[in-house]
Enzyme design. Structure first.
Site, PDB file in Angstrom:
ATOM      1  N   HIS A   1      -4.338  -2.130  -1.823  1.00 16.53           N
ATOM      2  CA  HIS A   1      -4.861  -0.787  -2.603  1.00 16.53           C
ATOM      3  C   HIS A   1      -4.071  -0.519  -3.723  1.00 16.53           C
ATOM      4  O   HIS A   1      -4.721   0.255  -4.664  1.00 16.53           O
ATOM      5  CB  HIS A   1      -4.533   0.429  -1.555  1.00 16.53           C
ATOM      6  CG  HIS A   1      -5.559   0.673  -0.485  1.00 16.53           C
ATOM      7  ND1 HIS A   1      -6.408   1.501  -0.665  1.00 16.53           N
ATOM      8  CD2 HIS A   1      -5.769   0.109   0.715  1.00 16.53           C
ATOM      9  CE1 HIS A   1      -7.320   1.536   0.420  1.00 16.53           C
ATOM     10  NE2 HIS A   1      -7.006   0.615   1.197  1.00 16.53           N
TER      11      HIS A   1
ATOM     12  N   ASP B   1       1.026  -1.084   0.273  1.00 17.66           N
ATOM     13  CA  ASP B   1       0.148   0.142   0.025  1.00 17.66           C
ATOM     14  C   ASP B   1       0.964   1.277  -0.078  1.00 17.66           C
ATOM     15  O   ASP B   1       0.629   2.194   0.791  1.00 17.66           O
ATOM     16  CB  ASP B   1      -1.145  -0.023   1.154  1.00 17.66           C
ATOM     17  CG  ASP B   1      -2.076  -0.781   0.940  1.00 17.66           C
ATOM     18  OD1 ASP B   1      -2.386  -1.370  -0.322  1.00 17.66           O
ATOM     19  OD2 ASP B   1      -2.986  -1.062   1.992  1.00 17.66           O
TER      20      ASP B   1
END
Length: 581
Positions: A128, A59
């Protein structure tokens, strides 16, 4: 003397960070720069501490398709702090074409003759910034192709995950770096459970094993997280990404593995875990020993999470207070004003730049008359708080008396808060009983509701994956013995089975004791794995295959092999574990 005056050629220094979330809230008028400012501070620490590598736990970006602005700003920051003529003092021994086989540019960046890298960054992807599209491409591929990041730990086979380590050496210190980029938690949990996750061990013995992953660590459902015991016990230190609350100090697990959880460097939610102080870690590895020093991040926007519990109406009435919402506004206003003043004084004392703080007040009320208009109330704090729009969260107080608990368990809409493991076990037993009793076709004939409820509770509360199978085996054998002793034959089978079930219902307390005794038996594989601290054999860890070995393949010396390589000393004894210093 400083390290630069008296360098230790055998100490490998690594800066650990996870969940940087570049680009988060980049369109917010106040918080647009927060993620980039924190990332720049992280790389500043890397330069100041003269680390050998930076290790990121996923992420790096908040979106799988970040904005052009986020990509440009990240590139600028990395080039500013991680490029230069400073020699890289580590050697990359693994076969680069295998480690980076999924990349367009399968070479470690500091050995690329076309760029000058002074501090290499190694990173896995998170949930993400994971690959998307028909070509399964990630923003991490862009940064890898440009030589800004060494992107590793990418998985391609969802049926069998085989993690080969990156073998690095500095002087007499050898490091095996394992990376597992994010996989859907339910899928990875099943793969671990089915023994389809393999971590390949190097043939050399005197190696420090470092594992970085990006998964749910906190319990979010029986199969929606990765139990800490899933990590095989030859791993010396695991760096856990994805969880945002900072638990940077290494925590030793039952199997001897240490876990560090750096947490996020920017708050992406207004939760209590995000309000903990943000840190990165300076990891020093020397042969098989390690030391981890927390480094606080001072550029992070201050965040205070507090809960305000209002008084009951009867208590307010005794004080002559009848305008309940006005009273609530005064209480909340006093709390917020005191928080703002406290933060100002703390930052002034630490000589830090003034910053509008993040504040989340969870307002617990007894009666709807105590609620306030949060939008109107927040207008007075527009220039004082970074998040006035979502500063107040109002929740009713729900009492947890036995009456509400019983109504919930029998199917009413009333809910109650499960506060202890015993509460959770009681709730699970009741739900199992309710589900099985409401349909005659689902009623158990040989197995008992009590035993199955206890087994399911063990699976959820203790991550005891074998509990249900052990209960079924135990009760099947017990039922066979009991029915045989009663003279069972094909004519009286149904009658004797009903008699057995009736006896179980009458002796439910005794049966529960028998079930507890069975599930607590130290000879069960689950309990043996938990309590057997002396056995250090990797093969005792179920559901993880660690039998395969991988040999280091030393590449031809490239530009990155800068600096002398120390001679190898004698190897430590087989089975010796890393020491935390």
């Amino acid at each position: 003397m400083s390290d630069s005056q008296n360098p230790d050629e055998d100490t490998l220094k690594i800066l650990l960070a996870t969940d940087i979330h570049l680009g988060y809230n980049e369109k917010h008028p106040v918080r647009e720069d927060d993620s980039f400012v924190a990332f720049e501070e992280i790389l500043k620490h890397a330069v100041e501490q003269e680390v050998d590598i930076v290790l990121l736990g996923g992420d790096l970006f908040h979106d799988s398709k970040p904005s052009t602005t986020a990509i440009v700003r990240c590139s600028e920051i990395i080039r500013r702090y991680c490029f230069g003529d400073k020699p890289v003092g580590i050697e990359f021994l693994s076969d680069q074409s295998y480690i980076f086989k999924n990349l367009r540019n399968p070479i470690v960046n500091y050995e690329d003759p076309n760029i000058n890298v002074s501090i290499p960054i190694f990173s896995i992807h998170g949930n993400h910034d994971d690959p998307t599209g028909s070509k399964a491409t990630s923003v991490m591929d862009i940064f890898s192709s440009n030589g800004l990041i060494n992107y590793f730990g990418y998985w391609t086979d969802l049926k069998q995950v085989q993690v080969a380590p990156i073998l690095l050496t500095k002087g007499e210190t050898n490091l095996a770096l394992y990376g597992l980029s994010h996989i859907h938690d339910q899928r990875l949990s099943r793969l671990f459970r089915d023994g389809k996750v393999s971590l390949l061990r190097p043939q050399e013995e005197d190696v420090f094993h470092l594992f970085v992953l990006h998964q749910n660590r906190a319990f979010r459902g029986a199969n929606n997280y990765i139990p800490e015991t899933s990590i095989p016990d030859f791993i010396d230190l695991a760096v856990w990404g994805h969880e945002h609350d900072c638990r940077i100090m290494p925590e030793e697990q039952l199997n001897g593995v240490y876990i560090t959880q750096p947490g996020s460097s920017v708050a992406t939610s207004l939760s209590e875990g995000e309000s903990k102080k943000k840190h990165v870690g300076l990891l020093k590895v020397k042969k098989r020993a390690f030391e981890l020093t927390p480094i606080p991040l001072k550029s992070v926007r201050p965040f205070v999470f507090e809960t305000v519990r209002l008084e009951e109406l009867s208590d307010l009435q005794e004080k002559g207070i009848i305008k309940y919402s006005e009273h609530t506004e005064r209480v909340v206003s006093d709390k917020i004003d005191s928080i703002i003043e406290r933060i100002k004084n703390e930052r002034k004392a630490q000589k830090l730049k003034e910053m509008l703080p993040l504040i989340r007040i969870v307002l617990l009320y007894h009666d709807e008359q105590q609620q306030i208009n949060a939008i109107r109330f927040s207008q007075s704090y527009v220039d004082l708080v970074a998040n006035p729009e979502d500063m107040i969260l109002q929740k009713p107080i729900i009492k947890t008396d036995g009456t509400k608990r019983n109504r919930y368990l029998t199917g009413d809409d009333t809910t109650y808060e499960v506060e202890t493991e015993a509460d959770r076990t009681e709730m699970l037993n009741s739900l199992v009983n309710k589900e099985l009793e409401k349909d005659s076709n689902k009623k158990l004939k040989i197995l008992s509701v009590v035993a199955m409820g206890e087994a399911i509770a063990r699976v959820i509360n203790n991550d005891d994956a074998d509990a249900i199978a052990d209960i079924i085996d135990f009760q099947m054998k017990a039922a066979q013995e009991k029915l045989s002793s009663l003279g069972m034959d094909e004519n009286n089978f149904v009658e004797l089975l009903e008699q057995l079930n009736q006896q179980r219902m009458e002796e439910a307390a005794n049966e529960k004791a028998e079930v507890d005794k069975l599930l607590s038996n130290p000879k069960r594989s689950y309990n043996k794995a938990v309590i057997d601290d002396e056995d250090d054999d990797v093969d005792d860890i179920p559901a993880v295959n660690t039998s395969t070995s991988v040999s280091p393949q030393k590449p031809a010396r490239g530009r990155g092999s800068r600096g002398p390589r120390g001679s190898r000393g004698p190897r430590g004894p087989r089975g010796s574990r890393a020491k935390k210093t």
